[in-house]
Design a protein around this motif. Sequence first.
Motif, PDB file in Angstrom:
ATOM      1  N   ARG A  18      19.159  34.374 109.688  1.00 23.25           N
ATOM      2  CA  ARG A  18      18.689  35.537 110.569  1.00 23.25           C
ATOM      3  C   ARG A  18      18.570  36.770 109.692  1.00 23.25           C
ATOM      4  O   ARG A  18      19.317  37.039 108.667  1.00 23.25           O
ATOM      5  N   THR A  19      17.565  37.660 110.072  1.00 23.32           N
ATOM      6  CA  THR A  19      17.295  38.930 109.562  1.00 23.32           C
ATOM      7  C   THR A  19      17.550  39.879 110.593  1.00 23.32           C
ATOM      8  O   THR A  19      16.968  39.767 111.801  1.00 23.32           O
ATOM      9  N   THR A  20      18.330  40.984 110.056  1.00 26.24           N
ATOM     10  CA  THR A  20      18.277  42.175 111.238  1.00 26.24           C
ATOM     11  C   THR A  20      18.547  43.457 110.395  1.00 26.24           C
ATOM     12  O   THR A  20      18.707  43.399 109.341  1.00 26.24           O
ATOM     13  N   MET A  21      18.678  44.398 111.112  1.00 25.54           N
ATOM     14  CA  MET A  21      18.737  45.634 110.437  1.00 25.54           C
ATOM     15  C   MET A  21      20.145  46.182 110.553  1.00 25.54           C
ATOM     16  O   MET A  21      20.873  46.272 111.930  1.00 25.54           O
ATOM     17  N   LEU A  22      21.138  46.515 109.647  1.00 23.51           N
ATOM     18  CA  LEU A  22      22.289  47.078 109.650  1.00 23.51           C
ATOM     19  C   LEU A  22      22.539  48.199 108.363  1.00 23.51           C
ATOM     20  O   LEU A  22      21.721  48.123 107.614  1.00 23.51           O
ATOM     21  N   MET A  23      23.251  49.124 108.705  1.00 22.72           N
ATOM     22  CA  MET A  23      23.612  50.077 107.770  1.00 22.72           C
ATOM     23  C   MET A  23      22.206  50.786 107.615  1.00 22.72           C
ATOM     24  O   MET A  23      22.079  51.285 106.149  1.00 22.72           O
ATOM     25  N   GLY A  24      21.336  50.687 108.218  1.00 21.15           N
ATOM     26  CA  GLY A  24      19.954  51.573 108.019  1.00 21.15           C
ATOM     27  C   GLY A  24      18.801  50.623 107.097  1.00 21.15           C
ATOM     28  O   GLY A  24      17.998  50.988 106.630  1.00 21.15           O
ATOM     29  N   SER A  25      19.373  49.189 106.750  1.00 26.47           N
ATOM     30  CA  SER A  25      18.798  48.530 105.739  1.00 26.47           C
ATOM     31  C   SER A  25      18.579  47.183 106.457  1.00 26.47           C
ATOM     32  O   SER A  25      19.097  46.902 107.206  1.00 26.47           O
ATOM     33  N   ARG A  26      17.652  46.567 105.584  1.00 31.69           N
ATOM     34  CA  ARG A  26      17.409  45.142 106.361  1.00 31.69           C
ATOM     35  C   ARG A  26      18.379  44.219 105.519  1.00 31.69           C
ATOM     36  O   ARG A  26      18.563  44.001 104.274  1.00 31.69           O
ATOM     37  N   TRP A  27      19.046  43.475 106.428  1.00 27.14           N
ATOM     38  CA  TRP A  27      20.040  42.484 105.984  1.00 27.14           C
ATOM     39  C   TRP A  27      19.511  40.957 106.359  1.00 27.14           C
ATOM     40  O   TRP A  27      19.053  40.681 107.343  1.00 27.14           O
ATOM     41  N   GLN A  28      19.792  40.043 105.472  1.00 27.24           N
ATOM     42  CA  GLN A  28      19.324  38.638 105.642  1.00 27.24           C
ATOM     43  C   GLN A  28      20.626  37.738 105.632  1.00 27.24           C
ATOM     44  O   GLN A  28      21.612  37.933 104.631  1.00 27.24           O
ATOM     45  N   ILE A  29      21.068  37.167 106.572  1.00 28.70           N
ATOM     46  CA  ILE A  29      22.208  36.553 106.908  1.00 28.70           C
ATOM     47  C   ILE A  29      22.008  34.962 106.751  1.00 28.70           C
ATOM     48  O   ILE A  29      21.476  34.364 107.506  1.00 28.70           O
ATOM     49  N   THR A  30      22.664  33.817 106.015  1.00 33.81           N
ATOM     50  CA  THR A  30      22.509  32.686 105.805  1.00 33.81           C
ATOM     51  C   THR A  30      23.645  31.912 106.080  1.00 33.81           C
ATOM     52  O   THR A  30      24.737  32.156 105.137  1.00 33.81           O
ATOM     53  N   ILE A  31      23.830  31.051 106.789  1.00 34.69           N
ATOM     54  CA  ILE A  31      25.010  30.299 107.082  1.00 34.69           C
ATOM     55  C   ILE A  31      25.031  28.924 106.880  1.00 34.69           C
ATOM     56  O   ILE A  31      24.052  28.407 107.554  1.00 34.69           O
ATOM     57  N   VAL A  32      25.632  28.303 106.335  1.00 36.43           N
ATOM     58  CA  VAL A  32      25.450  26.634 106.321  1.00 36.43           C
ATOM     59  C   VAL A  32      26.747  26.222 107.011  1.00 36.43           C
ATOM     60  O   VAL A  32      28.143  26.534 106.527  1.00 36.43           O
ATOM     61  N   ALA A  33      26.689  25.181 108.037  1.00 40.17           N
ATOM     62  CA  ALA A  33      27.693  24.663 108.724  1.00 40.17           C
ATOM     63  C   ALA A  33      27.603  23.389 109.447  1.00 40.17           C
ATOM     64  O   ALA A  33      26.455  22.928 109.310  1.00 40.17           O
ATOM     65  N   GLY A  34      28.351  22.860 110.180  1.00 35.99           N
ATOM     66  CA  GLY A  34      28.322  21.548 110.756  1.00 35.99           C
ATOM     67  C   GLY A  34      27.452  21.183 111.759  1.00 35.99           C
ATOM     68  O   GLY A  34      26.842  20.188 112.056  1.00 35.99           O
ATOM     69  N   ASP A  35      27.061  22.518 112.648  1.00 34.38           N
ATOM     70  CA  ASP A  35      25.953  22.419 113.652  1.00 34.38           C
ATOM     71  C   ASP A  35      25.435  23.748 113.845  1.00 34.38           C
ATOM     72  O   ASP A  35      25.931  24.861 113.289  1.00 34.38           O
ATOM     73  N   SER A  36      24.465  23.712 114.344  1.00 34.45           N
ATOM     74  CA  SER A  36      23.761  24.904 114.554  1.00 34.45           C
ATOM     75  C   SER A  36      24.196  26.002 115.346  1.00 34.45           C
ATOM     76  O   SER A  36      24.337  26.976 115.066  1.00 34.45           O
ATOM     77  N   LEU A  37      25.212  25.545 116.363  1.00 36.76           N
ATOM     78  CA  LEU A  37      26.009  26.530 117.303  1.00 36.76           C
ATOM     79  C   LEU A  37      26.950  27.229 116.384  1.00 36.76           C
ATOM     80  O   LEU A  37      27.220  28.651 116.537  1.00 36.76           O
ATOM     81  N   ARG A  38      27.686  26.537 115.718  1.00 38.20           N
ATOM     82  CA  ARG A  38      28.624  27.231 114.684  1.00 38.20           C
ATOM     83  C   ARG A  38      28.137  28.119 113.733  1.00 38.20           C
ATOM     84  O   ARG A  38      28.519  29.287 113.471  1.00 38.20           O
TER      85      ARG A  38
END
Length: 322
Positions: A18-38
């Motif tokens: 997911r990409t979002t704006m935080l601290m006035g900048s563009r952040w991209q967060i990537t998570i690998v987990a056992g299922d999509s919800l988690r």
Amino acid sequence: MIFISLVINTSAQVLRKRTTMLMGSRWQITIVAGDSLRAEQNIDTVIQEVSRIEYLISDWKPASQVSQVNSNAGIKPVKVDPEVFALTARAIQLSESTGGAFDISFAAMDRIWKFDGSMDTMPSAELIRKSVEKVGYKNIILDSANSTVFLKLKGMKIGFGALGEGYAADQCREMMLKKGIRAGIVNGSGDISSWGTQPDGKPWTIGITDPMNNDKLIATLPLRESSVVTSGSYEKFVMFNGKRYSHIINPVTGYPVTGLTSVTIVGPSTETANGFSTSMMVLGKDAALSFIKRYPEYRYILITEGGQFISSPELKIRKKNQ
């Protein structure tokens, strides 16, 4: 500056980004987990943590602790949370180790250099000297017994900027590891904190772009549970009398840095890597190499204005055809 190469397959692990704006900048967060919800829930948790830190250390949110420190400059010490105190103490330690090449009180500098195309004359030497009159980490007084921060001079300011982004990225990585999330990337405006591997077991990969041609990749570097930060002078600069002046300013002199086009640092801490990359841009090639060799757990890639590529021999870099 940097890209993240992601390979998604049909393994048991699911990757969500997911990409979002935080601290006035563009952040991209990537998570690998056992299922999509988690995975999605943990992305939410990362966003909440970055927002929490932002409200503590932002120098443009009036209610933040750092803003309170700044508004009381020259008046009185301000009590801050242990987290803010520790971050300030580490920043001052970095300032000392770099001889002032890094300085969180740089936030008080007058913005006399413009890199938006509006500058047509170079500032005078007197104006440049005055621009850094309120900059100086030695005028930041810490009281560990009372957890207070005091700026001695009226008009002084501190600001964590990208160092704060690096700290937040580190905190999120540690939080995810404690929650049992085995792999992911927190990329705060180019300050990258990674852990684990891609779903197919391959390491995350970063690409180092040519400072003179953002469409050209000059090297790739695999990552495993490490941080990477790049500081560069190639995107914002002005030209006067045939000389290139970058947007990265030496906090001691007030003049833009010269000599290096980019510095990439790889190591265990995103916060530290950010401080090192910025400092080394200011120090210049020879002093930067002398500095970073005092910290063997951190690796480096330097690119000079003349196009010279200098890297730690330990880095397993795959260079592209020049």
